[in-house]
Design an enzyme around this catalytic site. Structure first.
Site, short mmCIF file in Angstrom:
data_model
loop_
_atom_site.label_atom_id
_atom_site.label_comp_id
_atom_site.label_asym_id
_atom_site.label_seq_id
_atom_site.Cartn_x
_atom_site.Cartn_y
_atom_site.Cartn_z
N GLU A 155 0.83 -1.20 0.00
CA GLU A 155 0.00 0.00 0.00
C GLU A 155 0.87 1.26 0.00
OE1 GLU A 155 -3.44 -0.60 2.42
OE2 GLU A 155 -3.75 1.54 2.71
N GLU A 157 2.13 1.68 -3.42
CA GLU A 157 1.03 2.15 -4.27
C GLU A 157 0.80 3.65 -4.04
OE1 GLU A 157 -2.72 0.26 -3.47
OE2 GLU A 157 -3.76 1.43 -5.02
N CYS A 207 -8.45 -2.02 4.24
CA CYS A 207 -8.28 -3.16 5.14
C CYS A 207 -9.57 -3.59 5.80
CB CYS A 207 -7.31 -2.82 6.26
SG CYS A 207 -5.78 -2.17 5.68
N SER A 257 -7.29 1.74 -2.14
CA SER A 257 -6.04 1.05 -2.43
C SER A 257 -6.37 -0.34 -2.96
CB SER A 257 -5.21 0.93 -1.15
OG SER A 257 -4.21 -0.05 -1.33
N LYS A 311 -15.29 -9.76 8.02
CA LYS A 311 -14.19 -10.57 7.49
C LYS A 311 -14.69 -11.92 6.99
CE LYS A 311 -10.46 -8.07 8.01
NZ LYS A 311 -9.71 -7.66 6.81
N GLU A 343 -15.75 -11.20 3.61
CA GLU A 343 -14.60 -10.90 2.75
C GLU A 343 -13.94 -12.20 2.27
OE1 GLU A 343 -10.99 -9.42 4.64
OE2 GLU A 343 -10.71 -7.97 3.03
N GLU A 397 -13.35 -13.54 -5.75
CA GLU A 397 -11.99 -13.29 -6.25
C GLU A 397 -10.90 -13.67 -5.24
OE1 GLU A 397 -14.31 -11.06 -5.63
OE2 GLU A 397 -13.51 -9.26 -4.66
N CYS A 412 -10.60 -1.68 14.48
CA CYS A 412 -10.90 -3.11 14.67
C CYS A 412 -11.11 -3.48 16.13
CB CYS A 412 -9.75 -3.94 14.13
SG CYS A 412 -9.22 -3.42 12.51
#
Lengths: 574, 163
Positions: free
Chosen positions: A280, A283, A300, A320, A359, A362, A367, A504
């Site tokens: 990141e 990037e 994230c 990102s 999560k 996710e 993908e 979190c």
């Protein structure tokens, strides 16, 4: 602050004029029972458990919504009050499924607690029972409306805290329910799966989806090599779930417990958090130098990513492309690690322990199979791990501390602070600054981005380049900043967004805490881990350096692109 | 979530011209949700999902909240209504004179439950708490016609008049 004089249970008190009676009774050392009231949400007076007597009032009043006034005389304890409270709870129980012993919230249920506190010894009413189907539609949360006491806390959490407005009261009278629009499952509405509704639900009406069964099964299968990663925020909350004070740092005990449970390797998501910073950070520098889309926004937090895909599909270029630490870790477990350990990736089961309900969703995104397999097979929340530890009969308090396994258990202080709002930004700045200037950063504590303030901003001079950053947590604040970006009014370079309050550490998968300052205590625990780390910058992590040198190549390189980066797309839910 | 047109027009036509007019009439009025819903319902007969979604988007009100309002008030309907509205009284007087059996007879005849509409859209069946015609108990109304001193056996004959 303007104060008023009042008498509570015969004692004289001075209390702020803007207080409710309930707040005033706290000053007086009285614990008036509450149920629909939540210290962080607007009071609504729905449940009437908190009734008290006000001299001159015709009937008992709900103390949570009744403002104090000069000369007010309040009585919180009389036979009539105690009987009224007991009656309210009895009526709630009259149509409540009495399956406490097998309920996920057994021993952690506010209705159960309050029934004990107000002294319910019998339920005199045998009311009509509700019979609504279970909402099992999504990977993160399970809704059982039969256990709903219609307190409306989830509605308030979703709208006031998150600005997502999934829930509303529907219908009327006995048929009143709390449901998403058109009584659809959460998978059909704009739910981000952040789980804040579950974390304010006083009963078992909204709970975390329990995925422990397949993990137990994998652990019992000798043909499987079961690897686990633990997110930064779990180590400061697991102890709390097992009876320790909020903010207790239990990293070593947690590792020991996971080994006892039978995991073959216990790794640290902090390792892949360091890796996230490498990707990141690179990037960000690339976008800064080559005129890429700015501000760049962190990706994230899967609750936040869902939110962006649902509500801001036009701004997804700002996110990102670096995967979250969980998914980077997953992609490496069945490739890099399997190769190193000479394992057939088909026999590797990858489990993650997360503070987060989103999560779970996710991990099953189509993908997220970069390794050729499901990168993360099962996601358990902090509370599910606590349950496994209890079920296995492990006495957590007496466990000797153990260390993470190599190489994916080696991490820096920059990795651990991912668990708190501002941590990803701070970790990124520690690395990006050194990459820009080529000089060692002396002061690495970026305190402006820490803490529980909703929107934090800082302007930094990095080697002559001015970098403007913002850090927001909760989706309500995310909406504010995204609207600014959409209107072209946000002149930041880099923004960190986390869906849950405090980051979190305040995730929907964390133990439920009603302590007002529990988030700060967990945050303190996170920064304690950071300061105690010998290495506190991601790019100095020797295991990360080794990973790039021997296997991955360069950040943003071909292998990174394939394994560690992703793309986002608009979500259509109905 | 999406408010895209769900018919096959490919988004070319705006099916909500009438609704746009209603919305523009109230665009500067605070607390206009209920009048907008009332007018939308009278324009379209009922509040289809697409209509509610469209109102939510244009008025910037969460669709969950509008759903809450629509389901709270019995005047709003989320499903198409029948040509004939049957209202079977379940008030005290009717109750003691066998209103439950009357309701069941109507339900059996129409093969729908209270609150539902027949698939041919001919009948919608509702219950009411009192029609104020207790002397005629048990009683029901079909549209504006009052039918009293009902028996379960007589229901078919009455309903056939509206077929």
């Amino acid at each position: 602050m303007e104060m008023v004089n009042m008498i509570i249970d015969g004692g004289k008190f001075k209390v702020p004029k803007n207080f409710t009676i309930l707040e005033a009774t706290r000053i007086a050392g009285v614990k008036v029972p509450t149920l629909c009231n939540h210290p962080e949400l607007r009071p609504e007076g729905n449940c009437r458990v908190c009734v008290v007597e006000v001299k001159g009032a015709r009937s008992l009043v709900a103390s949570c919504v009744y403002p104090v006034s000069e000369g007010m005389v309040v009585n919180t304890n009389s036979p009539a009050i105690r009987e009224a409270r007991r009656m309210v709870v009895e009526l709630l129980l009259a149509n409540h499924p009495q399956d406490c012993l097998s309920c996920q919230r057994n021993l952690h249920c506010e209705l159960q607690t309050i029934a004990a506190e107000v002294g319910v010894r019998q339920v005199r009413f045998d009311g009509e029972k509700k019979n609504y189907p279970l909402d099992n539609s999504n990977p993160s949360l399970v809704r059982d409306q039969n256990k709903c006491i219609v307190c409306g806390r989830c509605i308030r959490a979703c709208s006031e805290r998150q600005g997502v407005h999934v829930y509303s009261f529907a219908n009327r009278g006995f048929n009143t329910t709390v449901v998403p629009a058109f009584n659809q499952g959460l998978d059909k509405v704009s739910c981000t799966y952040c789980g804040q509704c579950a974390s304010v639900c006083p009963t078992g009406a909204i709970v975390i989806k329990d995925d422990t069964a397949p993990v137990w099964q994998a652990l019992a299968n000798p043909a499987k090599h079961v690897v686990v990663q633990t997110a930064p925020a779990v180590r400061v909350a697991l102890g709390e779930a097992l009876g320790m004070p909020p903010g207790s740092v239990v990293t070593g005990k947690m590792v020991a417990a996971l080994k006892r449970l039978g995991f073959s390797k216990v790794f640290d998501t902090n390792f892949s958090a360091d890796l996230t910073i490498m990707e990141e950070g690179a990037e960000f520098l690339d976008r800064l130098k080559n005129g890429g889309t700015l501000p760049m926004i962190t990706s994230c937090s899967p609750g936040w990513v869902n939110f962006a895909e649902l509500f801001y599909p036009d701004l997804l270029d700002h996110l990102s492309t670096a995967k979250s630490p969980q998914q980077m870790f997953g992609a490496l477990v069945k490739t890099y690690y399997a190769e190193q350990a000479k394992l057939d990736p088909a026999n590797v089961i990858s489990v993650s322990i997360m503070p987060c309900t989103a999560k779970k969703a996710e991990a099953i995104r189509t993908e997220m199979c970069a390794s050729g397999y499901r990168d993360v097979d099962y996601v358990l929340t902090t509370t599910e791990l606590a349950k496994m530890i209890q079920e296995a009969g492990i006495d957590f308090h007496f466990l000797a501390e153990e260390n993470y396994d190599d190489p994916m258990g080696i991490a820096t202080g920059a990795g651990v602070i991912f668990g708190a709002s501002g941590g990803v930004m701070e970790a990124a700045l520690r690395t990006v600054s050194e990459l820009i200037t080529g000089e060692e950063l002396e002061c690495i504590d970026f305190k402006d981005v820490r803490g529980l303030k909703g929107v934090k901003e800082a302007t930094l001079d990095i080697g002559g380049t001015e970098v403007r950053v913002a850090v927001v947590h909760t989706l309500l604040n995310a909406r504010k900043i995204m609207d600014k970006i959409r209107a072209g009014e946000a002149n930041y370079h880099f923004i960190e967004i986390m869906a849950c309050p405090g980051g979190c550490i305040g995730g929907g998968g964390q133990p439920i805490s009603m302590t007002n300052d529990f988030r700060q205590k967990r945050i303190d625990g996170i920064y304690e881990c950071d300061t105690k780390s010998t290495i506190r910058k991601s790019h100095l992590n020797p295991a990360i350096k080794e990973l790039y040198t021997s296997w991955l190549g360069e950040p943003l390189g071909e292998k990174s692109h394939k394994l560690l980066h992703t793309h986002y797309h608009q979500q259509y839910r109905d | 979530m999406s408010n895209q047109c769900k018919c096959n027009c490919g988004g070319k036509s705006n099916a909500f011209t009438q609704l746009d007019e209603i919305l523009s009439k109230y665009q500067n009025t605070k607390g206009a949700l209920i009048p907008v819903l009332q007018e939308a319902q009278s324009a379209y007969g009922y509040l289809a999902r697409e209509v509610v979604d469209y109102i939510a988007e244009k008025m910037n009100i969460p669709v969950s909240q509008i759903y809450g309002v629509v389901t709270f008030y019995s005047q709003f309907h989320l499903n198409p209504r029948g040509k004939n509205i049957i209202r079977v009284c379940q008030g005290t007087a009717c109750h003691v004179r066998g209103a439950k059996a009357i309701l069941k007879a109507v339900e059996d005849n129409l093969k729908i439950a209270a609150g539902e509409t027949t698939s041919d859209l001919n009948f919608t069946l509702e219950t009411v708490a009192c029609l104020g015609a207790c002397g005629l108990a048990p009683v029901m109304m079909v549209n504006d016609d009052t039918h009293g001193r009902l028996t379960p056996e007589g229901i078919t004959e009455i309903l056939d008049k509206y077929r």
